[in-house]
Design a protein around this motif. Structure first.
Motif, PDB file in Angstrom:
ATOM      1  N   LYS A  42       0.822  -1.217   0.000  1.00 17.16           N
ATOM      2  CA  LYS A  42       0.000   0.000   0.000  1.00 17.16           C
ATOM      3  C   LYS A  42       0.854   1.266   0.000  1.00 17.16           C
ATOM      4  O   LYS A  42       0.518   2.249  -0.655  1.00 17.16           O
ATOM      5  CB  LYS A  42      -0.944   0.006   1.205  1.00 17.16           C
ATOM      6  CG  LYS A  42      -2.056  -1.021   1.097  1.00 17.16           C
ATOM      7  CD  LYS A  42      -3.108  -0.804   2.163  1.00 17.16           C
ATOM      8  CE  LYS A  42      -2.732  -1.518   3.424  1.00 17.16           C
ATOM      9  NZ  LYS A  42      -3.821  -1.560   4.415  1.00 17.16           N
ATOM     10  N   ALA A  43       1.959   1.256   0.750  1.00 15.92           N
ATOM     11  CA  ALA A  43       2.799   2.458   0.841  1.00 15.92           C
ATOM     12  C   ALA A  43       3.421   2.794  -0.514  1.00 15.92           C
ATOM     13  O   ALA A  43       3.502   3.961  -0.893  1.00 15.92           O
ATOM     14  CB  ALA A  43       3.885   2.280   1.898  1.00 15.92           C
ATOM     15  N   ARG A  44       3.836   1.785  -1.248  1.00 14.13           N
ATOM     16  CA  ARG A  44       4.426   2.046  -2.570  1.00 14.13           C
ATOM     17  C   ARG A  44       3.382   2.622  -3.521  1.00 14.13           C
ATOM     18  O   ARG A  44       3.659   3.534  -4.298  1.00 14.13           O
ATOM     19  CB  ARG A  44       5.039   0.776  -3.147  1.00 14.13           C
ATOM     20  CG  ARG A  44       6.330   0.404  -2.424  1.00 14.13           C
ATOM     21  CD  ARG A  44       7.007  -0.772  -3.037  1.00 14.13           C
ATOM     22  NE  ARG A  44       7.789  -0.332  -4.192  1.00 14.13           N
ATOM     23  CZ  ARG A  44       8.636  -1.101  -4.832  1.00 14.13           C
ATOM     24  NH1 ARG A  44       8.812  -2.355  -4.447  1.00 14.13           N
ATOM     25  NH2 ARG A  44       9.317  -0.649  -5.857  1.00 14.13           N
ATOM     26  N   LEU A  45       2.166   2.082  -3.451  1.00 14.00           N
ATOM     27  CA  LEU A  45       1.079   2.608  -4.270  1.00 14.00           C
ATOM     28  C   LEU A  45       0.820   4.075  -3.911  1.00 14.00           C
ATOM     29  O   LEU A  45       0.735   4.939  -4.785  1.00 14.00           O
ATOM     30  CB  LEU A  45      -0.193   1.784  -4.065  1.00 14.00           C
ATOM     31  CG  LEU A  45      -1.464   2.320  -4.740  1.00 14.00           C
ATOM     32  CD1 LEU A  45      -1.317   2.304  -6.260  1.00 14.00           C
ATOM     33  CD2 LEU A  45      -2.674   1.505  -4.305  1.00 14.00           C
ATOM     34  N   ALA A  46       0.741   4.361  -2.615  1.00 13.89           N
ATOM     35  CA  ALA A  46       0.460   5.722  -2.163  1.00 13.89           C
ATOM     36  C   ALA A  46       1.516   6.708  -2.657  1.00 13.89           C
ATOM     37  O   ALA A  46       1.192   7.803  -3.113  1.00 13.89           O
ATOM     38  CB  ALA A  46       0.365   5.763  -0.632  1.00 13.89           C
TER      39      ALA A  46
END
Length: 115
Positions: A42-46
Motif C-alpha cells: 500500500k505504501a508504494r502505491l500511495a
C-alpha cells in the motif's frame, strides 16, 4: 500525532487504512476515489499516486497532496487529493485528479510498482 515522518512525508496505518500526507494531520479538502485490484504494498502505491498528483496539481497554489489506501472487499480503495490552502477552481482541480486516477497507463504502472 501518531504519524511516522520519513523524508518529509507522514505515513500512518490505522485499522487497515494507510494515509500518506506532507502535512499532519492529513486533510482532504479536495478528493476523488477509485477502485483498483488488490495490491501487496500500500505504501508504494500511495507514493506513486502522490507523485502523479503533485505533477498534475503543483501549479495549484497552496496544494499539498494526501493519499489514502484501504483494502476493501477484494479490492483496493484509493482516495487521492489533499489539503488546499487558499481559493482555487475546485471543479477544475477535481477533474485533474480524476484524470490522473483514471489514466490507464498510470493505473498499470501503479499496480506493477505495488505488487
Amino acid at each position: 500525532e501518531g504519524a511516522m515522518r520519513r523524508r518529509g512525508w507522514h505515513t500512518q496505518e490505522l485499522q487497515g487504512e494507510l494515509i500518506l500526507a506532507r502535512r499532519w494531520p492529513a486533510r482532504f479538502d479536495l478528493s476523488v476515489e477509485t477502485r483498483l485490484p488488490p495490491v501487496g504494498r500500500k505504501a508504494r502505491l500511495a507514493h506513486q499516486v502522490r507523485q502523479d498528483l503533485w505533477r498534475a496539481l503543483q501549479s495549484l497554489r497552496g496544494f499539498s497532496p494526501c493519499v489514502s489506501v484501504t483494502e476493501e472487499a477484494g479490492a483496493t480503495l484509493l482516495r487521492a487529493g489533499g489539503q488546499l490552502d487558499g481559493a482555487a477552481p475546485r471543479a477544475q482541480a477535481e477533474a485533474r485528479l480524476v484524470a490522473v486516477l483514471e489514466d490507464p497507463r498510470n493505473r498499470a504502472r501503479w499496480l506493477r510498482w505495488a505488487r
